[in-house]
Design an enzyme around this catalytic site. Structure first.
Site, PDB file in Angstrom:
ATOM      1  N   SER A 125       0.830  -1.210   0.000  1.00 19.60           N
ATOM      2  CA  SER A 125       0.000   0.000   0.000  1.00 19.60           C
ATOM      3  C   SER A 125       0.857   1.250   0.000  1.00 19.60           C
ATOM      4  CB  SER A 125      -0.884  -0.012   1.263  1.00 19.60           C
ATOM      5  OG  SER A 125      -1.498   1.241   1.441  1.00 19.60           O
ATOM      6  N   TYR A 150      -1.948  -0.658  10.954  1.00 16.50           N
ATOM      7  CA  TYR A 150      -2.237  -1.291   9.648  1.00 16.50           C
ATOM      8  C   TYR A 150      -1.099  -0.980   8.674  1.00 16.50           C
ATOM      9  CZ  TYR A 150      -3.596  -1.356   4.813  1.00 16.50           C
ATOM     10  OH  TYR A 150      -3.572  -1.541   3.454  1.00 16.50           O
ATOM     11  N   LYS A 154       2.064  -3.416   6.736  1.00 20.88           N
ATOM     12  CA  LYS A 154       2.456  -3.459   5.308  1.00 20.88           C
ATOM     13  C   LYS A 154       3.952  -3.204   5.182  1.00 20.88           C
ATOM     14  CE  LYS A 154      -1.459  -4.423   3.417  1.00 20.88           C
ATOM     15  NZ  LYS A 154      -1.652  -5.756   2.801  1.00 20.88           N
TER      16      LYS A 154
HETATM   17  C1  WQD Z   1      -9.869   9.168   1.183  1.00 25.11           C
HETATM   18  C2  WQD Z   1     -10.159  10.632   1.444  1.00 25.11           C
HETATM   19  C3  WQD Z   1     -10.543  11.171   3.742  1.00 25.11           C
HETATM   20  C4  WQD Z   1     -14.282   8.986   4.229  1.00 25.11           C
HETATM   21  C5  WQD Z   1      -7.083   4.201   3.214  1.00 25.11           C
HETATM   22  C6  WQD Z   1      -5.898   3.439   3.725  1.00 25.11           C
HETATM   23  C7  WQD Z   1      -5.130   2.896   2.550  1.00 25.11           C
HETATM   24  C8  WQD Z   1      -6.052   2.035   1.729  1.00 25.11           C
HETATM   25  C9  WQD Z   1      -7.213   2.873   1.223  1.00 25.11           C
HETATM   26  C10 WQD Z   1      -6.116  -0.275   2.314  1.00 25.11           C
HETATM   27  C11 WQD Z   1      -9.462  11.158   2.685  1.00 25.11           C
HETATM   28  C12 WQD Z   1     -11.790  11.431   2.918  1.00 25.11           C
HETATM   29  C13 WQD Z   1     -13.120   9.521   3.684  1.00 25.11           C
HETATM   30  C14 WQD Z   1     -15.344   9.860   4.611  1.00 25.11           C
HETATM   31  C15 WQD Z   1     -14.039  11.735   3.858  1.00 25.11           C
HETATM   32  N1  WQD Z   1      -6.529   0.963   2.506  1.00 25.11           N
HETATM   33  N2  WQD Z   1     -13.017  10.855   3.502  1.00 25.11           N
HETATM   34  N3  WQD Z   1     -15.177  11.202   4.397  1.00 25.11           N
HETATM   35  O1  WQD Z   1      -7.514   7.095   4.004  1.00 25.11           O
HETATM   36  O2  WQD Z   1      -6.714   7.637   1.638  1.00 25.11           O
HETATM   37  O3  WQD Z   1      -6.631   5.278   2.446  1.00 25.11           O
HETATM   38  O4  WQD Z   1      -7.886   3.379   2.399  1.00 25.11           O
HETATM   39  O5  WQD Z   1      -5.266  -0.681   1.581  1.00 25.11           O
HETATM   40  O6  WQD Z   1      -4.065   2.121   3.037  1.00 25.11           O
HETATM   41  O7  WQD Z   1      -5.065   4.361   4.418  1.00 25.11           O
HETATM   42  O8  WQD Z   1      -8.824   6.324   1.948  1.00 25.11           O
HETATM   43  O9  WQD Z   1     -11.190   6.449   1.334  1.00 25.11           O
HETATM   44  O10 WQD Z   1     -10.570   6.456   3.813  1.00 25.11           O
HETATM   45  O11 WQD Z   1     -10.119   8.472   2.416  1.00 25.11           O
HETATM   46  O12 WQD Z   1     -13.902  12.948   3.700  1.00 25.11           O
HETATM   47  O13 WQD Z   1     -16.409   9.453   5.107  1.00 25.11           O
HETATM   48  O14 WQD Z   1     -11.565  10.770   1.685  1.00 25.11           O
HETATM   49  O15 WQD Z   1     -10.356  12.204   4.696  1.00 25.11           O
HETATM   50  O16 WQD Z   1      -9.064  12.479   2.442  1.00 25.11           O
HETATM   51  P1  WQD Z   1      -7.392   6.710   2.573  1.00 25.11           P
HETATM   52  P2  WQD Z   1     -10.253   6.878   2.412  1.00 25.11           P
END
Ligand code: WQD
Length: 340
Positions: A125, A150, A154
């Site tokens: 990741s 998490y 990785k």
């Molecule tokens: C994306 C953006 C949030 C939810 C994570 C893990 C990564 C991978 C993918 C596994 C951010 C914003 C999110 C919400 C929001 N996981 N958001 N409201 O955090 O980039 O990555 O998931 O492999 O390892 O770290 O993905 O989709 O959670 O967030 O505003 O209800 O959307 O703040 O900016 P992230 P995400």
């Protein structure tokens, strides 16, 4: 000749099984079904007309893992997805993450070595890069202390794989995913979050379908054009195809051991607001959202340089953000039809 896929009924695993079968590989899937549903196997068969071999196995059960390799003695490579992946949960329950994600990987390596299986594609990741000051980021960027247990699993698994490939007869490709989103064009496969989604896109589609009241945008005061965080959203089918390319790449290597790392993204960054706008455009629905406080641990922006995957794997993402939103929305609508 078979390919073993761990976590094969999961979001990325199931899409990868389809692509492997369509490439002509025979697939053995193992999963403990803790975070996925067995009906996914029926949907894979509906798409490819071929039912993969399936075993309910937990990677923490080494004896069961030995049985799989004894039963399918012609496994030639492993695609390793099985892991817990919820960032927030990992902060609350770190030991559960270390035992499962790291213990499962070391068990798998031991059993592979005992059965002379020398090739693995590992699900890593972009989280290993942490907060990147100047994106886009390529594979030479430093791997830093992870901002969650998490992410640390990785990073540690990559280090274990690197050490093992230095001494054992093992070749590993680590694919560093950016943000996997979207669903299969058939609307038979897609993301199936357990409980309230942590990730942006399933929260958007569940809000639009009426499962959630509203989406909270976690902060719009970041130093970006519209104040919201930027990510590299890669379609899950493009991502699945990268695993098939990685298997071919390993088969072509003359060396009997080696460790290879590739960023798998689109090379383009999109903000949370751009994702919302794209979803509203393709779905024709107005999304109910509000701006809330920042989420702890979020990095401001990260997106990939994927030239290495293009030049060495012959792989490049082909789908854009609108297609990601379209397929994610169709999948959410299909889930409603299936009462899931
Ligand atoms: C994306 C953006 C949030 C939810 C994570 C893990 C990564 C991978 C993918 C596994 C951010 C914003 C999110 C919400 C929001 N996981 N958001 N409201 O955090 O980039 O990555 O998931 O492999 O390892 O770290 O993905 O989709 O959670 O967030 O505003 O209800 O959307 O703040 O900016 P992230 P995400």
């Amino acid at each position: 000749m078979k390919i073993l896929v761990t976590g094969g009924t999961g979001y990325i695993g199931s899409h990868t099984v389809v692509e492997l079968q369509q490439e002509g590989y025979e697939v053995v899937m193992i999963d403990n079904f803790e975070n996925s549903q067995p009906f996914i196997v029926d949907h894979i068969q509906k798409i490819t007309s071929v039912r993969p071999h399936v075993k309910q196995v937990d990677l923490r059960d080494k004896a069961a893992l030995y049985d799989v390799f004894k039963t399918y003695s012609d496994i030639v490579a492993v695609v390793h997805f099985a892991a817990y992946k919820a960032v927030g949960e990992s902060v609350a329950h770190p030991l559960k993450y270390y035992q499962n994600n790291i213990g499962g990987t070391t068990n798998l390596l031991e059993v592979m070595q005992a059965h002379r299986v020398h090739d693995m594609v590992f699900s890593s990741s972009c989280t290993v890069y942490g907060d990147v000051a100047n994106p886009p980021v390529d594979e030479s960027a430093p791997v830093v202390k992870a901002n969650s247990p998490y992410g640390n699993t990785k990073k540690i698994c990559e280090e274990i794989l690197q050490d093992q490939t230095a001494t054992a007869n093992l070749r590993v490709v680590s694919l560093r995913y950016f943000n996997p989103v979207g669903a299969h064009d058939s609307a038979l496969l897609g993301e199936l979050p357990v409980g309230v989604p942590n990730n942006l896109v399933p929260f958007i589609t569940q809000t639009a379908i009426g499962k959630r009241q509203k989406l909270t945008v976690f902060g719009d005061d970041y130093p970006t054009a519209d104040g919201t965080c930027i990510r590299d959203y890669i379609h899950v089918v493009d991502l699945a195809k990268a695993h098939v390319a990685a298997i071919s790449y390993l088969k072509k290597q003359a060396a009997t051991n080696g460790y290879y790392v590739f960023n798998i993204g689109t090379g383009k960054g999109n903000s949370v607001m751009e994702v919302i706008r794209s979803f509203e455009k393709v779905s024709g629905t107005k999304l109910h959202y509000e701006i809330g406080p920042r989420r702890a641990g979020d990095v401001v922006q990260i997106y990939a340089v994927c030239n290495k995957a293009q030049h060495e794997l012959g792989w490049k993402a082909s789908r854009d953000l609108d297609n990601c939103m379209q397929t994610a929305w169709h999948w959410e609508q299909q889930l409603k039809n299936l009462n899931l």
